[in-house]
Design a protein around this motif. Structure first.
Motif, mmCIF file in Angstrom:
data_model
loop_
_atom_site.group_PDB
_atom_site.id
_atom_site.type_symbol
_atom_site.label_atom_id
_atom_site.label_comp_id
_atom_site.label_asym_id
_atom_site.label_seq_id
_atom_site.Cartn_x
_atom_site.Cartn_y
_atom_site.Cartn_z
ATOM 1 N N SER A 83 8.524 -11.022 -8.083
ATOM 2 C CA SER A 83 8.448 -12.266 -7.313
ATOM 3 C C SER A 83 9.706 -13.082 -7.586
ATOM 4 O O SER A 83 10.409 -12.859 -8.581
ATOM 5 N N THR A 84 9.966 -14.032 -6.731
ATOM 6 C CA THR A 84 11.095 -14.940 -6.936
ATOM 7 C C THR A 84 10.935 -15.666 -8.270
ATOM 8 O O THR A 84 11.898 -15.820 -9.025
ATOM 9 N N HIS A 85 9.730 -16.063 -8.574
ATOM 10 C CA HIS A 85 9.447 -16.755 -9.838
ATOM 11 C C HIS A 85 9.796 -15.873 -11.038
ATOM 12 O O HIS A 85 10.382 -16.359 -12.025
ATOM 13 N N GLU A 86 9.441 -14.605 -10.989
ATOM 14 C CA GLU A 86 9.763 -13.693 -12.093
ATOM 15 C C GLU A 86 11.276 -13.537 -12.261
ATOM 16 O O GLU A 86 11.787 -13.540 -13.385
ATOM 17 N N ILE A 87 11.978 -13.438 -11.156
ATOM 18 C CA ILE A 87 13.434 -13.281 -11.226
ATOM 19 C C ILE A 87 14.092 -14.550 -11.758
ATOM 20 O O ILE A 87 15.013 -14.487 -12.570
ATOM 21 N N GLU A 88 13.603 -15.712 -11.332
ATOM 22 C CA GLU A 88 14.159 -16.975 -11.815
ATOM 23 C C GLU A 88 13.983 -17.136 -13.318
ATOM 24 O O GLU A 88 14.762 -17.824 -13.970
ATOM 25 N N GLY A 89 12.982 -16.480 -13.908
ATOM 26 C CA GLY A 89 12.730 -16.564 -15.339
ATOM 27 C C GLY A 89 13.564 -15.603 -16.176
ATOM 28 O O GLY A 89 13.494 -15.617 -17.402
ATOM 29 N N MET A 90 14.351 -14.764 -15.528
ATOM 30 C CA MET A 90 15.178 -13.786 -16.243
ATOM 31 C C MET A 90 16.495 -14.410 -16.694
ATOM 32 O O MET A 90 16.921 -15.428 -16.159
ATOM 33 N N SER A 91 17.125 -13.759 -17.649
ATOM 34 C CA SER A 91 18.469 -14.184 -18.045
ATOM 35 C C SER A 91 19.404 -14.019 -16.852
ATOM 36 O O SER A 91 19.127 -13.224 -15.944
ATOM 37 N N GLN A 112 21.782 -8.518 -11.903
ATOM 38 C CA GLN A 112 21.600 -7.069 -11.747
ATOM 39 C C GLN A 112 20.473 -6.761 -10.756
ATOM 40 O O GLN A 112 20.621 -5.920 -9.879
ATOM 41 N N ILE A 113 19.360 -7.461 -10.891
ATOM 42 C CA ILE A 113 18.227 -7.255 -9.979
ATOM 43 C C ILE A 113 18.645 -7.598 -8.556
ATOM 44 O O ILE A 113 18.401 -6.825 -7.623
ATOM 45 N N LEU A 114 19.276 -8.746 -8.361
ATOM 46 C CA LEU A 114 19.631 -9.175 -7.010
ATOM 47 C C LEU A 114 20.708 -8.294 -6.383
ATOM 48 O O LEU A 114 20.799 -8.200 -5.164
ATOM 49 N N LYS A 115 21.502 -7.635 -7.196
ATOM 50 C CA LYS A 115 22.521 -6.719 -6.678
ATOM 51 C C LYS A 115 21.877 -5.437 -6.146
ATOM 52 O O LYS A 115 22.274 -4.912 -5.114
ATOM 53 N N TYR A 116 20.883 -4.909 -6.855
ATOM 54 C CA TYR A 116 20.329 -3.600 -6.510
ATOM 55 C C TYR A 116 18.976 -3.648 -5.799
ATOM 56 O O TYR A 116 18.531 -2.651 -5.251
ATOM 57 N N ASP A 123 14.575 4.866 -8.892
ATOM 58 C CA ASP A 123 15.466 6.029 -8.926
ATOM 59 C C ASP A 123 16.836 5.666 -8.343
ATOM 60 O O ASP A 123 17.161 4.498 -8.165
ATOM 61 N N ASP A 124 17.621 6.662 -8.040
ATOM 62 C CA ASP A 124 18.994 6.446 -7.571
ATOM 63 C C ASP A 124 19.091 5.924 -6.140
ATOM 64 O O ASP A 124 20.202 5.669 -5.659
ATOM 65 N N GLN A 125 17.986 5.719 -5.461
ATOM 66 C CA GLN A 125 18.005 5.140 -4.115
ATOM 67 C C GLN A 125 18.779 3.821 -4.107
ATOM 68 O O GLN A 125 19.407 3.471 -3.122
ATOM 69 N N ARG A 126 18.761 3.114 -5.226
ATOM 70 C CA ARG A 126 19.448 1.818 -5.289
ATOM 71 C C ARG A 126 20.956 1.936 -5.099
ATOM 72 O O ARG A 126 21.639 0.949 -4.904
ATOM 73 N N PHE A 127 21.491 3.157 -5.134
ATOM 74 C CA PHE A 127 22.926 3.359 -4.956
ATOM 75 C C PHE A 127 23.317 3.732 -3.524
ATOM 76 O O PHE A 127 24.478 4.020 -3.252
ATOM 77 N N ILE A 128 22.357 3.700 -2.597
ATOM 78 C CA ILE A 128 22.706 3.985 -1.200
ATOM 79 C C ILE A 128 23.603 2.846 -0.704
ATOM 80 O O ILE A 128 23.335 1.676 -0.967
ATOM 81 N N ASN A 129 24.692 3.203 -0.057
ATOM 82 C CA ASN A 129 25.638 2.200 0.432
ATOM 83 C C ASN A 129 25.374 1.828 1.878
ATOM 84 O O ASN A 129 24.656 2.524 2.601
ATOM 85 N N HIS A 130 25.976 0.715 2.279
ATOM 86 C CA HIS A 130 25.779 0.125 3.603
ATOM 87 C C HIS A 130 26.810 0.621 4.615
ATOM 88 O O HIS A 130 27.984 0.752 4.292
ATOM 89 N N SER A 131 26.334 0.860 5.812
ATOM 90 C CA SER A 131 27.217 1.079 6.957
ATOM 91 C C SER A 131 26.518 0.538 8.194
ATOM 92 O O SER A 131 25.447 1.020 8.557
ATOM 93 N N SER A 132 27.109 -0.450 8.816
ATOM 94 C CA SER A 132 26.544 -0.946 10.074
ATOM 95 C C SER A 132 27.086 -0.137 11.246
ATOM 96 O O SER A 132 26.500 -0.134 12.317
ATOM 97 N N ASN A 133 28.194 0.580 11.029
ATOM 98 C CA ASN A 133 28.828 1.346 12.098
ATOM 99 C C ASN A 133 28.222 2.722 12.311
ATOM 100 O O ASN A 133 28.059 3.165 13.436
ATOM 101 N N LYS A 150 8.447 -10.030 -2.013
ATOM 102 C CA LYS A 150 8.923 -9.617 -3.336
ATOM 103 C C LYS A 150 10.243 -8.881 -3.204
ATOM 104 O O LYS A 150 10.549 -8.314 -2.165
ATOM 105 N N TYR A 151 10.982 -8.905 -4.295
ATOM 106 C CA TYR A 151 12.196 -8.103 -4.408
ATOM 107 C C TYR A 151 11.799 -6.740 -4.958
ATOM 108 O O TYR A 151 11.084 -6.664 -5.955
ATOM 109 N N ILE A 152 12.241 -5.684 -4.311
ATOM 110 C CA ILE A 152 11.905 -4.325 -4.712
ATOM 111 C C ILE A 152 13.134 -3.674 -5.327
ATOM 112 O O ILE A 152 14.188 -3.593 -4.699
ATOM 113 N N LEU A 153 12.981 -3.230 -6.561
ATOM 114 C CA LEU A 153 14.040 -2.496 -7.243
ATOM 115 C C LEU A 153 13.613 -1.036 -7.296
ATOM 116 O O LEU A 153 12.614 -0.706 -7.935
ATOM 117 N N CYS A 154 14.340 -0.198 -6.591
ATOM 118 C CA CYS A 154 14.022 1.227 -6.595
ATOM 119 C C CYS A 154 14.250 1.771 -8.001
ATOM 120 O O CYS A 154 15.308 1.550 -8.593
#
Length: 130
Positions: free
Chosen positions: A42-50, A56-60, A75-85, A69-73
């Motif tokens: 939850s946003t509340h849980e993330i706000e309570g982190m260092s 790190q959470i908000l990046k991945y 596994d390595d799915q969190r490393f999929i990169n963006h392409s709008s093209n 809620k914010y979902i942190l994968c």
């Protein structure tokens, strides 16, 4: 949770990328959200982190509007990169599907805006070149 074999490698798009470690036919479900595997904050849980942990959470993580809620994968799915093209993965907050045949060794790319339209704003990225 990843449903296909992948590997991490150096990306021409950005830093580390997620690459197919097998041939993936068009229409294959490549990833699916699993609440017992992927971590939801939850946003509340993330706000309570260092600050370093929060960054790190908000990046991945991605923000799931339905779950609010914010979902942190896990596994390595969190490393999929963006392409709008030219994304080869069609993404929703709960599932990714191969948009076309993907060859082994090809980087998996997703349009982040399809499943989290807050990501770039959250990281302070006003424009996106890719």
């Amino acid at each position: 949770m990843l449903l296909i074999y992948t590997t991490l490698g150096s990306s021409n798009i950005h830093g580390i990328g997620l690459f197919a470690a097998q041939f993936i036919p068009k229409g294959t479900v490549t990833w699916r959200y699993h609440p017992d595997f992927d971590i939801a904050y939850s946003t509340h849980e993330i706000e309570g982190m260092s600050l370093p942990a929060r960054e790190q959470i908000l990046k991945y993580a991605y923000y799931d509007q339905d779950l609010q809620k914010y979902i942190l994968c896990f596994d390595d799915q969190r490393f999929i990169n963006h392409s709008s093209n030219d994304p080869n993965i069609l993404s929703t907050p709960r599932e990714d599907i191969a948009a076309r045949d993907i060859q082994e060794g090809e980087e998996l790319l997703s349009d982040y805006n399809c499943f989290d339209n807050t990501y770039f704003e959250r990281l302070g990225l006003k424009t996106l070149l890719n």
